[in-house]
Design a protein around this motif. Structure first.
Motif, PDB file in Angstrom:
ATOM      1  N   GLY A  44       0.816  -1.214   0.000  1.00 23.12           N
ATOM      2  CA  GLY A  44       0.000   0.000   0.000  1.00 23.12           C
ATOM      3  C   GLY A  44       0.848   1.261   0.000  1.00 23.12           C
ATOM      4  O   GLY A  44       0.581   2.207  -0.753  1.00 23.12           O
TER       5      GLY A  44
ATOM      6  N   GLU B  57      10.108   3.633   6.386  1.00 25.90           N
ATOM      7  CA  GLU B  57       9.869   2.196   6.599  1.00 25.90           C
ATOM      8  C   GLU B  57      10.733   1.720   7.762  1.00 25.90           C
ATOM      9  O   GLU B  57      11.937   1.915   7.760  1.00 25.90           O
TER      10      GLU B  57
ATOM     11  N   THR C 200      -2.037 -13.337  -4.693  1.00 25.48           N
ATOM     12  CA  THR C 200      -2.817 -13.274  -5.926  1.00 25.48           C
ATOM     13  C   THR C 200      -3.361 -11.871  -6.100  1.00 25.48           C
ATOM     14  O   THR C 200      -3.978 -11.327  -5.185  1.00 25.48           O
TER      15      THR C 200
ATOM     16  N   ARG D 258       5.394 -12.330  -3.276  1.00 27.39           N
ATOM     17  CA  ARG D 258       5.149 -10.977  -2.761  1.00 27.39           C
ATOM     18  C   ARG D 258       6.307 -10.040  -3.067  1.00 27.39           C
ATOM     19  O   ARG D 258       6.102  -8.871  -3.391  1.00 27.39           O
TER      20      ARG D 258
ATOM     21  N   VAL E 158       8.538   4.959  12.802  1.00 21.51           N
ATOM     22  CA  VAL E 158       7.655   6.082  13.138  1.00 21.51           C
ATOM     23  C   VAL E 158       7.010   5.833  14.506  1.00 21.51           C
ATOM     24  O   VAL E 158       6.495   4.744  14.772  1.00 21.51           O
TER      25      VAL E 158
ATOM     26  N   ASP F  77      -4.078  -2.065   5.068  1.00 20.25           N
ATOM     27  CA  ASP F  77      -4.426  -2.757   6.317  1.00 20.25           C
ATOM     28  C   ASP F  77      -4.538  -1.797   7.496  1.00 20.25           C
ATOM     29  O   ASP F  77      -5.241  -2.089   8.462  1.00 20.25           O
TER      30      ASP F  77
ATOM     31  N   ALA G 141      -4.475  -6.789  -0.369  1.00 15.29           N
ATOM     32  CA  ALA G 141      -3.498  -6.007  -1.143  1.00 15.29           C
ATOM     33  C   ALA G 141      -4.183  -5.312  -2.323  1.00 15.29           C
ATOM     34  O   ALA G 141      -3.832  -4.178  -2.684  1.00 15.29           O
TER      35      ALA G 141
HETATM   36  C1  LIG Z   1      -2.481 -15.414   4.682  1.00 17.92           C
HETATM   37  C2  LIG Z   1      -2.744 -14.181   3.889  1.00 17.92           C
HETATM   38  C3  LIG Z   1      -2.947 -14.261   2.532  1.00 17.92           C
HETATM   39  C4  LIG Z   1      -3.234 -13.133   1.791  1.00 17.92           C
HETATM   40  N1  LIG Z   1      -3.437 -13.254   0.451  1.00 17.92           N
HETATM   41  C5  LIG Z   1      -3.740 -12.158  -0.263  1.00 17.92           C
HETATM   42  C6  LIG Z   1      -3.946 -12.261  -1.670  1.00 17.92           C
HETATM   43  O1  LIG Z   1      -3.803 -13.330  -2.264  1.00 17.92           O
HETATM   44  N2  LIG Z   1      -4.290 -11.129  -2.354  1.00 17.92           N
HETATM   45  C7  LIG Z   1      -4.420  -9.915  -1.719  1.00 17.92           C
HETATM   46  O2  LIG Z   1      -4.756  -8.930  -2.391  1.00 17.92           O
HETATM   47  N3  LIG Z   1      -4.205  -9.795  -0.389  1.00 17.92           N
HETATM   48  C8  LIG Z   1      -3.859 -10.869   0.342  1.00 17.92           C
HETATM   49  N4  LIG Z   1      -3.608 -10.746   1.666  1.00 17.92           N
HETATM   50  C9  LIG Z   1      -3.694  -9.413   2.312  1.00 17.92           C
HETATM   51  C10 LIG Z   1      -2.429  -8.597   2.058  1.00 17.92           C
HETATM   52  O3  LIG Z   1      -1.274  -9.341   2.407  1.00 17.92           O
HETATM   53  C11 LIG Z   1      -2.452  -7.313   2.880  1.00 17.92           C
HETATM   54  O4  LIG Z   1      -3.735  -6.739   2.846  1.00 17.92           O
HETATM   55  C12 LIG Z   1      -1.464  -6.311   2.308  1.00 17.92           C
HETATM   56  O5  LIG Z   1      -0.168  -6.838   2.320  1.00 17.92           O
HETATM   57  C13 LIG Z   1      -1.522  -5.012   3.122  1.00 17.92           C
HETATM   58  O6  LIG Z   1      -0.546  -4.129   2.659  1.00 17.92           O
HETATM   59  P1  LIG Z   1      -0.226  -2.815   3.478  1.00 17.92           P
HETATM   60  O7  LIG Z   1       0.829  -2.122   2.683  1.00 17.92           O
HETATM   61  O8  LIG Z   1      -1.475  -2.100   3.807  1.00 17.92           O
HETATM   62  O9  LIG Z   1       0.354  -3.307   4.877  1.00 17.92           O
HETATM   63  P2  LIG Z   1       1.666  -4.146   5.207  1.00 17.92           P
HETATM   64  O10 LIG Z   1       1.989  -5.104   4.133  1.00 17.92           O
HETATM   65  O11 LIG Z   1       1.489  -4.683   6.588  1.00 17.92           O
HETATM   66  O12 LIG Z   1       2.832  -3.053   5.209  1.00 17.92           O
HETATM   67  C14 LIG Z   1       3.012  -2.161   6.281  1.00 17.92           C
HETATM   68  C15 LIG Z   1       4.454  -1.671   6.265  1.00 17.92           C
HETATM   69  O13 LIG Z   1       4.597  -0.652   7.247  1.00 17.92           O
HETATM   70  C16 LIG Z   1       5.784  -0.884   7.978  1.00 17.92           C
HETATM   71  N5  LIG Z   1       5.594  -0.294   9.307  1.00 17.92           N
HETATM   72  C17 LIG Z   1       4.744  -0.718  10.274  1.00 17.92           C
HETATM   73  N6  LIG Z   1       4.835   0.085  11.346  1.00 17.92           N
HETATM   74  C18 LIG Z   1       5.750   1.022  11.057  1.00 17.92           C
HETATM   75  C19 LIG Z   1       6.279   2.134  11.775  1.00 17.92           C
HETATM   76  N7  LIG Z   1       5.874   2.420  13.004  1.00 17.92           N
HETATM   77  N8  LIG Z   1       7.218   2.913  11.173  1.00 17.92           N
HETATM   78  C20 LIG Z   1       7.636   2.641   9.911  1.00 17.92           C
HETATM   79  N9  LIG Z   1       7.176   1.583   9.181  1.00 17.92           N
HETATM   80  C21 LIG Z   1       6.238   0.789   9.752  1.00 17.92           C
HETATM   81  C22 LIG Z   1       5.939  -2.393   8.011  1.00 17.92           C
HETATM   82  O14 LIG Z   1       7.279  -2.778   8.249  1.00 17.92           O
HETATM   83  C23 LIG Z   1       5.463  -2.758   6.599  1.00 17.92           C
HETATM   84  O15 LIG Z   1       6.512  -2.734   5.659  1.00 17.92           O
HETATM   85  C24 LIG Z   1      -3.313 -11.871   2.438  1.00 17.92           C
HETATM   86  C25 LIG Z   1      -3.074 -11.770   3.805  1.00 17.92           C
HETATM   87  C26 LIG Z   1      -2.799 -12.906   4.538  1.00 17.92           C
HETATM   88  C27 LIG Z   1      -2.547 -12.764   6.019  1.00 17.92           C
END
Ligand SMILES: Cc1cc2nc3c(=O)[nH]c(=O)nc-3n(C[C@H](O)[C@H](O)[C@H](O)COP(=O)(O)OP(=O)(O)OC[C@H]3O[C@@H](n4cnc5c(N)ncnc54)[C@H](O)[C@@H]3O)c2cc1C
Length: 367
Positions: free
Chosen positions: A11, A30, A43, A101, A123, A271, A284
């Motif tokens: 995201g 990050e 996926t 991923r 952060v 998320d 994602a």
């Molecule tokens: C088992 C499983 C299977 C999945 N399969 C799919 C799928 O097939 N297709 C799909 O679309 N989605 C899937 N998802 C959902 C998907 O993985 C997540 O919704 C997506 O990765 C969320 O991305 P994000 O960037 O919002 O959060 P995240 O991937 O959690 O990224 C957050 C980032 O912020 C960083 N961060 C956190 N706190 C701080 C801080 N205080 N300071 C600085 N950095 C920080 C972390 O290190 C991380 O890099 C799946 C999830 C699971 C659990």
């Protein structure tokens, strides 16, 4: 105009690409030492690919190899409970891609200038006026985007009294098994347990397993092999060929509905805003849609009108998908023999349009 993005996952990086392409100065903070994702598959469904198309990156992901949508759901003996018309789904909605991923993160990261990326920056607090406190001091921007995942510091800073993520009662293991012949992408439901396998373009098989369990319980590969030993083929063989170090286990959380995704000069997405169960594979994809929408609304309507337009466009849609995702997995985690026997008898009798209703709103999104 400058945007600070907290979190460099899918995201956060997609948000960075979207704002950079619109001429904004971008800074991604990050916590981890590098921008990458741990080893599992992912996926990206037609709506997520459309969001990547808006960033000019969809074709590059498709070029790595297309995937099929879920062919259906089977019982642990192998009988089909639900069978999807895969060709029809692709004709109606577009393409699916399954990737490692890290491949998606690499694609997004390469589209952001290197000097915008600040790994190793933790952060600690975000103010609604756009000041971000972190391990290297403080930074300020016109807009701050909290893309820091399910346990978001940004969200807690803005709304300290709102409830945090809730454990939904099942834990998930993910692994990538060596190449093995499989019949497309299939999920299998038992009693409070399920197993899914998805072929990847290089022939390896992305597998996910879920089971009802108390929060925090940990189970290794040997016990998983035992638990799934009598399930239909190729499940036991896939687990036998996997390596312990390839197995990731995480408890599954869902975020209670937020009343808004914006406060002052700050927005949350992915998320951090709407962590959902993985049942529809949409987390994602929704984060990608959020990123593209936020950059579009803020850049075309101005900061405050744009933030409110983002909230209006994204909150109802993502919260609907959170609910649908929870419902889609509920029957897989029934633990009683009578309920699962009834489920296995009734599901094959339901017409396909019954399942279509939960999929169509997710897949038909366009910016
Ligand atoms: C088992 C499983 C299977 C999945 N399969 C799919 C799928 O097939 N297709 C799909 O679309 N989605 C899937 N998802 C959902 C998907 O993985 C997540 O919704 C997506 O990765 C969320 O991305 P994000 O960037 O919002 O959060 P995240 O991937 O959690 O990224 C957050 C980032 O912020 C960083 N961060 C956190 N706190 C701080 C801080 N205080 N300071 C600085 N950095 C920080 C972390 O290190 C991380 O890099 C799946 C999830 C699971 C659990």
């Amino acid at each position: 105009m400058k945007v600070i993005i907290v979190g460099g996952g899918i995201g956060g990086l997609a948000t960075a690409v979207a704002f950079h392409q619109r001429g904004w100065q971008v800074e991604v903070l990050e916590r981890a030492a590098e921008f990458t994702e741990v080893g599992a598959g992912l996926t990206i469904q037609p709506n997520g690919l459309r969001a990547l198309d808006a960033l000019g990156l969809g074709e590059r992901l498709r070029a790595g190899g297309l995937a099929d949508p879920l062919a259906g759901i089977r019982s642990r003996r192998g009988d089909w409970l639900i069978r999807n018309d895969v060709a029809n789904l692709k004709r109606r909605f577009g393409s699916w891609v399954t990737v490692h991923r890290a491949a998606l993160v690499d694609l997004l990261r390469a589209a952001v200038p290197a000097e915008a990326l600040r790994p190793g920056t933790d952060v600690q607090h975000v103010q609604p006026d756009g000041v971000v406190h972190h391990s290297d001091g403080a930074s300020t921007a016109d807009l701050v985007v909290g893309a820091d995942g399910v346990h978001s510091v940004t969200r807690r800073s803005l709304w300290p009294d709102l409830p945090g993520p809730r454990y939904v009662g099942y834990t998930t293991w993910r692994l990538i098994a060596p190449p093995h012949p499989v019949e497309g992408s299939v999920e299998t439901w038992g009693r409070g347990e399920r197993f899914g396998h998805v072929p990847m373009p290089d022939g390896r098989i992305y597998c996910y397993l879920m089971a009802n369990a108390p929060a925090g319980s940990r189970v290794g590969l040997d016990e998983l092999r035992e638990r799934f030993a009598r399930w239909h083929r190729p499940i036991p063989a896939l687990l036998d060929s996997a390596h312990e170090e390839a197995v990731l286990q995480h408890d599954t959380h869902e975020l209670p509905m937020l009343p808004t995704y914006v406060s002052g000069n700050v927005a949350v997405l992915g998320d951090a805003a709407h962590a959902m169960t993985p049942n529809l594979g949409q987390g994602a994809c929704q984060a990608l849609e959020d990123a593209v929408t936020l950059a579009h609304t803020v850049d075309t309507l101005g900061l405050h009108a744009g933030l409110h337009a983002y909230d209006r466009a994204r909150r109802p849609r993502t919260q609907l998908i959170v609910r649908r995702s929870r419902q889609a997995g509920a029957a897989a985690h029934w633990a009683s023999t009578s309920l699962t026997t009834l489920r296995d008898a009734v599901l094959p009798l339901l017409p396909n349009r019954f399942f279509d209703r939960s999929l169509t709103p997710a897949y038909t999104w366009t910016i």
